[in-house]
Each structure stands twice: as structure tokens, then as C-alpha cells.
Write a protein that holds these residues in place. Structure first.
Motif, PDB file in Angstrom:
ATOM      1  N   GLU A  22     -28.905 -18.117  22.773  1.00 10.57           N
ATOM      2  CA  GLU A  22     -30.283 -17.350  22.835  1.00 10.57           C
ATOM      3  C   GLU A  22     -30.404 -16.941  24.618  1.00 10.57           C
ATOM      4  O   GLU A  22     -30.962 -16.097  24.945  1.00 10.57           O
ATOM      5  CB  GLU A  22     -31.270 -17.899  22.624  1.00 10.57           C
ATOM      6  CG  GLU A  22     -32.623 -17.410  22.415  1.00 10.57           C
ATOM      7  CD  GLU A  22     -33.624 -18.230  21.600  1.00 10.57           C
ATOM      8  OE1 GLU A  22     -34.973 -18.440  22.664  1.00 10.57           O
ATOM      9  OE2 GLU A  22     -33.800 -18.722  20.636  1.00 10.57           O
ATOM     10  N   TYR A  28     -28.523 -34.682  21.002  1.00  8.10           N
ATOM     11  CA  TYR A  28     -28.882 -33.484  20.529  1.00  8.10           C
ATOM     12  C   TYR A  28     -28.750 -33.048  19.065  1.00  8.10           C
ATOM     13  O   TYR A  28     -27.890 -33.380  18.596  1.00  8.10           O
ATOM     14  CB  TYR A  28     -28.600 -32.086  21.378  1.00  8.10           C
ATOM     15  CG  TYR A  28     -29.328 -32.107  22.401  1.00  8.10           C
ATOM     16  CD1 TYR A  28     -30.711 -32.822  22.760  1.00  8.10           C
ATOM     17  CD2 TYR A  28     -28.672 -32.156  23.715  1.00  8.10           C
ATOM     18  CE1 TYR A  28     -31.011 -32.520  24.215  1.00  8.10           C
ATOM     19  CE2 TYR A  28     -28.845 -33.325  24.637  1.00  8.10           C
ATOM     20  CZ  TYR A  28     -30.083 -32.650  24.944  1.00  8.10           C
ATOM     21  OH  TYR A  28     -31.158 -33.474  26.464  1.00  8.10           O
ATOM     22  N   ASN A  29     -28.850 -32.186  18.154  1.00 16.15           N
ATOM     23  CA  ASN A  29     -29.043 -32.161  16.995  1.00 16.15           C
ATOM     24  C   ASN A  29     -27.784 -30.489  18.004  1.00 16.15           C
ATOM     25  O   ASN A  29     -28.595 -29.593  17.975  1.00 16.15           O
ATOM     26  CB  ASN A  29     -30.282 -31.358  16.140  1.00 16.15           C
ATOM     27  CG  ASN A  29     -29.494 -30.251  15.202  1.00 16.15           C
ATOM     28  OD1 ASN A  29     -28.614 -29.448  15.226  1.00 16.15           O
ATOM     29  ND2 ASN A  29     -30.400 -30.741  13.590  1.00 16.15           N
ATOM     30  N   ASN A  76     -26.045 -28.205  16.092  1.00 21.54           N
ATOM     31  CA  ASN A  76     -26.660 -26.342  15.628  1.00 21.54           C
ATOM     32  C   ASN A  76     -27.453 -25.808  15.989  1.00 21.54           C
ATOM     33  O   ASN A  76     -27.394 -24.428  16.367  1.00 21.54           O
ATOM     34  CB  ASN A  76     -26.828 -26.594  14.308  1.00 21.54           C
ATOM     35  CG  ASN A  76     -25.432 -27.231  13.425  1.00 21.54           C
ATOM     36  OD1 ASN A  76     -24.923 -26.134  13.756  1.00 21.54           O
ATOM     37  ND2 ASN A  76     -25.836 -27.700  12.645  1.00 21.54           N
ATOM     38  N   GLU A  77     -28.822 -26.725  16.538  1.00 26.30           N
ATOM     39  CA  GLU A  77     -29.602 -26.303  17.577  1.00 26.30           C
ATOM     40  C   GLU A  77     -29.464 -25.768  18.664  1.00 26.30           C
ATOM     41  O   GLU A  77     -29.563 -25.308  19.285  1.00 26.30           O
ATOM     42  CB  GLU A  77     -30.750 -27.591  16.999  1.00 26.30           C
ATOM     43  CG  GLU A  77     -32.061 -27.425  15.776  1.00 26.30           C
ATOM     44  CD  GLU A  77     -32.820 -28.166  15.573  1.00 26.30           C
ATOM     45  OE1 GLU A  77     -33.158 -29.310  16.642  1.00 26.30           O
ATOM     46  OE2 GLU A  77     -33.407 -28.504  14.383  1.00 26.30           O
ATOM     47  N   PHE A  78     -29.444 -26.948  19.636  1.00 30.11           N
ATOM     48  CA  PHE A  78     -28.515 -26.879  20.647  1.00 30.11           C
ATOM     49  C   PHE A  78     -27.339 -25.770  20.566  1.00 30.11           C
ATOM     50  O   PHE A  78     -27.553 -24.686  21.547  1.00 30.11           O
ATOM     51  CB  PHE A  78     -27.345 -28.096  21.292  1.00 30.11           C
ATOM     52  CG  PHE A  78     -27.213 -28.310  22.108  1.00 30.11           C
ATOM     53  CD1 PHE A  78     -27.772 -28.447  22.986  1.00 30.11           C
ATOM     54  CD2 PHE A  78     -25.914 -28.157  22.790  1.00 30.11           C
ATOM     55  CE1 PHE A  78     -27.591 -28.685  24.596  1.00 30.11           C
ATOM     56  CE2 PHE A  78     -25.608 -28.041  24.010  1.00 30.11           C
ATOM     57  CZ  PHE A  78     -26.772 -28.915  24.929  1.00 30.11           C
ATOM     58  N   CYS A  79     -26.280 -25.450  19.531  1.00 29.92           N
ATOM     59  CA  CYS A  79     -25.643 -23.772  19.889  1.00 29.92           C
ATOM     60  C   CYS A  79     -26.931 -22.859  19.905  1.00 29.92           C
ATOM     61  O   CYS A  79     -26.565 -21.667  20.565  1.00 29.92           O
ATOM     62  CB  CYS A  79     -24.769 -23.704  18.532  1.00 29.92           C
ATOM     63  SG  CYS A  79     -23.186 -24.856  19.315  1.00 29.92           S
ATOM     64  N   LEU A  80     -28.001 -22.740  18.734  1.00 33.07           N
ATOM     65  CA  LEU A  80     -28.466 -21.642  18.838  1.00 33.07           C
ATOM     66  C   LEU A  80     -29.282 -21.632  20.426  1.00 33.07           C
ATOM     67  O   LEU A  80     -29.737 -20.400  20.883  1.00 33.07           O
ATOM     68  CB  LEU A  80     -29.987 -22.185  17.355  1.00 33.07           C
ATOM     69  CG  LEU A  80     -28.840 -22.010  16.732  1.00 33.07           C
ATOM     70  CD1 LEU A  80     -30.526 -21.902  15.131  1.00 33.07           C
ATOM     71  CD2 LEU A  80     -28.700 -20.207  16.008  1.00 33.07           C
ATOM     72  N   ASP A  81     -29.781 -22.705  21.185  1.00 33.36           N
ATOM     73  CA  ASP A  81     -30.452 -21.810  21.951  1.00 33.36           C
ATOM     74  C   ASP A  81     -29.858 -22.235  23.389  1.00 33.36           C
ATOM     75  O   ASP A  81     -30.331 -20.911  24.202  1.00 33.36           O
ATOM     76  CB  ASP A  81     -31.123 -24.017  23.136  1.00 33.36           C
ATOM     77  CG  ASP A  81     -31.637 -24.658  21.988  1.00 33.36           C
ATOM     78  OD1 ASP A  81     -32.468 -23.649  21.284  1.00 33.36           O
ATOM     79  OD2 ASP A  81     -32.474 -25.815  22.253  1.00 33.36           O
TER      80      ASP A  81
END
Ligand code: F6P
Length: 319
Positions: A236, A225-226, A228-233
Motif C-alpha cells: 500500500e 508482525y503478522n 501477510n498484513e506486513f506485506c499488505l502495508d
């Protein structure tokens, strides 16, 4: 056998130097001359060789990296490159070669064997993805480097009551993530070998938080996974502040662990014993703490069962 060559190829791994030392010293002990080949298979193609003596491997057993340098040679995969290498092997009177590296290096070893050069392969890669052996040289040190990082990140994560996703290397194999994750008490380990559900992870994180958990460490194998995007998910879905750490090449360096130095010494010694006894075209392996060897062609087609039990243990212990 009067003269052997030695090279390291592919990604470097802590303990490669200890393996070089073992091969050189065991060979010289048995009156065999050793030619060091620089920059992996490229050194064979371009004749970048030098004679190694006992002192040339002094003071390296504790050092990461490889004094022979390394490369991933595209040219050696071609017929033209292999012909050039064969010529250099003949010019220098090399009767056998020890190659140290991962899967790609062993494939190169197979090519050497097909060209008629006796070869032994010593598996060294942090990824632990050479299937014929329980462990590769460098894996233990890399897992310990990740463990050290987990311990440090845990301190700051706990202070801020956050989550941290730590991305680790492994090139399609989850061993670094799994071993370091279990040892570091990670709340979740995400590896290519096991299917993963983000909602399930988030549910577990929220349950942990509700129970009073102050820190949440998630180990993520590279390439999934990316981060940084994974952390945002995660942030959220859970409301837990989540940071990312990409450990990168720090995992490839550092002083090799006791385990890796001993493994490298045993494998290097075994490699020379095979060559001097006229046995070749083998990959050295450790199975149940016993050093043995297996035919290169067989080694390259073997599968390795994933340690499901260790993954299950991680899920139970991280509730
Ligand atoms: O194979 C060792 C390894 O460190 C992998 O874990 C990683 O995917 C890759 O090499 C990185 O390669 P490079 O050093 O070329 O960036």
C-alpha cells in the motif's frame, strides 16, 4: 567415572548428532560406558535408556535431527518429575550426564546439578541464544539454509520486480535474520534487538526502485508482525507488489555445515574430558574460537551484547 548418560532436549538443531557421536566415542575411548537417554528429560523420568556402543553413532555425523529424539519436558520442571529422574539415574548407575540443547535444556541441567548429579551442558540451538558462547551448534547450518532460500527467492523476486518478506526463526533473537540477511544482501533486516519504522523501510524501498532495483528482500524475525498484513502495508505504501515467505521448520533440518560438525565434535570431546576429570556443572562454550567452559549458574545469568556493528553494516550495504 564409569558410566555417563547423554540426552538431547528442546528444539532439535543440525549438529546434535555430531555432538552425540563425539561424546559417545570420546567416552568409550576412555573406557566410560554411555547410556543414551531418549526424548530428553522425559526419558530420564520414564527410564527410556539404552547402552550406546561405537557403532550406535556410526553414519550420523552428517545427519540433521537427533537419533536420541527430543522433547520439551514440563514434568521435569516439577519436584515429582525430578525425584523420578533421580531414581532412574541411581538405578542405572549414572555418575554424570551430558545434556545437549538450548537455554531450557541448560536450565534442566542446573536442576540436575542441584539434585547432586554432575552435569555438563553442550549448547545446541538454531537460535544462537545461549549467552555464554559465541556460537551454538546448529546456528550456522540454519543461517545457511536461510541464505539458500534468499538466493532462490531473489531469482523469482527479480523476475517479477517484486518485494518478498521472508520470515525466519530465532525465538526473540535476531541472529539468524542478521547473519543470513547480510550474507544474502537483504534490502532490510527486521530484528527484535533494533527498533523499526515502517515508513523508513518504505522510503528506502521506493528510493531503491527509483534507482532501478529489480528485487527487494526483507528479512523479518518471527513473532514481530503478522507477515501477510506486513506485506499488505508495504504494498500500500510503496506500490511494490510484495509476497510473503515463512521458512518455518526447514530451518531446523538438513545436513550440518562444516562449522557445526567441527563445533559439535570439539564441544562433545571437551564435555567428556571435563566429566572424566571430575569437573562438572559447566556449560561448554566457544569464545574467540577457543573451546572453554563456564559455571551453569553464571551461564544462565549472562547477557550477550548485540552485534550493532553488523546491523549497521547491513544498513550501509543495502542502500
Ligand atoms: O528454539 C528453536 C526454535 O526453532 C525457534 O526458533 C522457534 O521459535 C521454536 O523453536 C519453534 O518451536 P516448535 O518446534 O515447537 O514449533
Amino acid at each position: 567415572m564409569k558410566t555417563i548418560g547423554i540426552l538431547t532436549s528442546g528444539g532439535d538443531a543440525p549438529g546434535m548428532n555430531a555432538a552425540i557421536r563425539a561424546v559417545v566415542r570420546a567416552a568409550i575411548y576412555n573406557n566410560i560406558k554411555v547410556m543414551g537417554i531418549r526424548r530428553g528429560y522425559n526419558g530420564l523420568i520414564y527410564g527410556d535408556l539404552f547402552e550406546m556402543d561405537i557403532t550406535s553413532v556410526g553414519d550420523i555425523v552428517h545427519r540433521g535431527g537427533t537419533i536420541l529424539h527430543t522433547d520439551r519436558s514440563e514434568e521435569f520442571k516439577t519436584e515429582k518429575g525430578q525425584k523420578k529422574a533421580k531414581n532412574i539415574i541411581e538405578v542405572f548407575g549414572i555418575e554424570g550426564i551430558a545434556v545437549i540443547g538450548g537455554d531450557g535444556t541448560i536450565k534442566g541441567g542446573k536442576d540436575l546439578a542441584q539434585m547432586g548429579t554432575p552435569v555438563v551442558c553442550i549448547p545446541a540451538t538454531i537460535d544462537n541464544d545461549v549467552n555464554c558462547t559465541d556460537y551454538t551448534i546448529g546456528f550456522d547450518t540454519a543461517a545457511n539454509t536461510v541464505l539458500d532460500a534468499i538466493n532462490k527467492i531473489r531469482d523469482t523476486v527479480q523476475s517479477h520486480q517484486r518485494a518478498n518478506v521472508i520470515e525466519v526463526m530465532g525465538r526473540g533473537r535476531g541472529d539468524i535474520a542478521l547473519y543470513a540477511g547480510v550474507a544474502g544482501g537483504a534490502e532490510h533486516i527486521i530484528i527484535p534487538e533494533v527498533s523499526f519504522d515502517l515508513n523508513d523501510l518504505c522510503k528506502r524501498l521506493i528510493q531503491g526502485k527509483d534507482r532501478g532495483k529489480q528485487s527487494h528482500i526483507i528479512i523479518l524475525s518471527e513473532g514481530m508482525y503478522n507477515v501477510n498484513e506486513f506485506c499488505l502495508d508495504i504494498e500500500e505504501k510503496t506500490g511494490i507488489e510484495t509476497r510473503a515467505t515463512v521458512l518455518g521448520h526447514i530451518q531446523r533440518g538438513g545436513n550440518p555445515s562444516v562449522f557445526d560438525r567441527i563445533l559439535a565434535s570439539r564441544m562433545g570431546y571437551h564435555a567428556v574430558n571435563l566429566l572424566r576429570n571430575g569437573i562438572s556443572n559447566k556449560v561448554i562454550c566457544i569464545k574467540n574460537n577457543h573451546i572453554t567452559d563456564i559455571d551453569i549458574n553464571k551461564a544462565l545469568t549472562m547477557e550477550k551484547a548485540f552485534d550493532n556493528e553488523l546491523f549497521d553494516i547491513s544498513m550501509v550495504l543495502s542502500i
